[in-house]
Design an enzyme around this catalytic site. Sequence first.
Site, PDB file in Angstrom:
ATOM      1  CG  ASP A  11     -35.457   8.276 -36.990  1.00  0.00           C
ATOM      2  OD1 ASP A  11     -35.936   9.407 -36.819  1.00  0.00           O
ATOM      3  OD2 ASP A  11     -34.546   7.797 -36.287  1.00  0.00           O
ATOM      4  CG  ASP A  13     -30.742  12.581 -35.773  1.00  0.00           C
ATOM      5  OD1 ASP A  13     -29.679  13.205 -35.635  1.00  0.00           O
ATOM      6  OD2 ASP A  13     -31.815  13.127 -36.115  1.00  0.00           O
TER       7      ASP A  13
END
Length: 221
Positions: A11, A13
């Site tokens: 992922d 952020d």
Amino acid sequence: MSASMRAVLFDLDGTLIDSAPDLAGAANELRSVHGLPELPFERFRPMVGSGARGMIGVAFDVGPDDERFGPLRDAFLDRYEHRMTRETRVFAAVLPLLDALDRLGHPWGVVTNKATRFTEPLVRSLALHQRARTVIAGDTTAHSKPHPAPLLEAARRVGLEPSQCIYVGDDLRDVQAGHAAGMTTVIAAWGYLGIGEPIESWGADHIIKTPAELLNLLAMA
């Protein structure tokens, strides 16, 4: 490292990059436009994984069902786009992990729900585009996480079976998407994590407190 577990997908952020300062900054800028005082950074950080919905929720106590949400979201995203590279950095402890993966010849990539409008320039500004085997944004496929489609597309692009990939994230949706795609799931406990159920209840295969621990998991896979 095990030959069976060959790729790592991240992922963006809260897992690879610390984007909370710019997201919180954009939210506080918008509060200022509306005549409201700034909120402490600590109020925003846990909700970064929820994107604009989380930031607007904290800044204005407004949810997606509220008629004010759409205009506030659009104004927030415009402000974020203009400042999104100001303070955002790759987590310092993640850099040695990426170096190790590169050195060992194991492909890695990014799968985020962030729209291409933001993902592409942000990844380029951090020089991650030169190293990531693939970058899948929230609008690359017809569905975003927790649907498995983005992760399956990432596996296809790196030329591996989903079962040969690990997905690392900091949100429940990351675990749900990873499981649905047939990947090993890992929670990055240094991430934003939200304010809901404890991360131990998400059902991930592993929880790691530091990026370096991921190399140990790969070695044992």
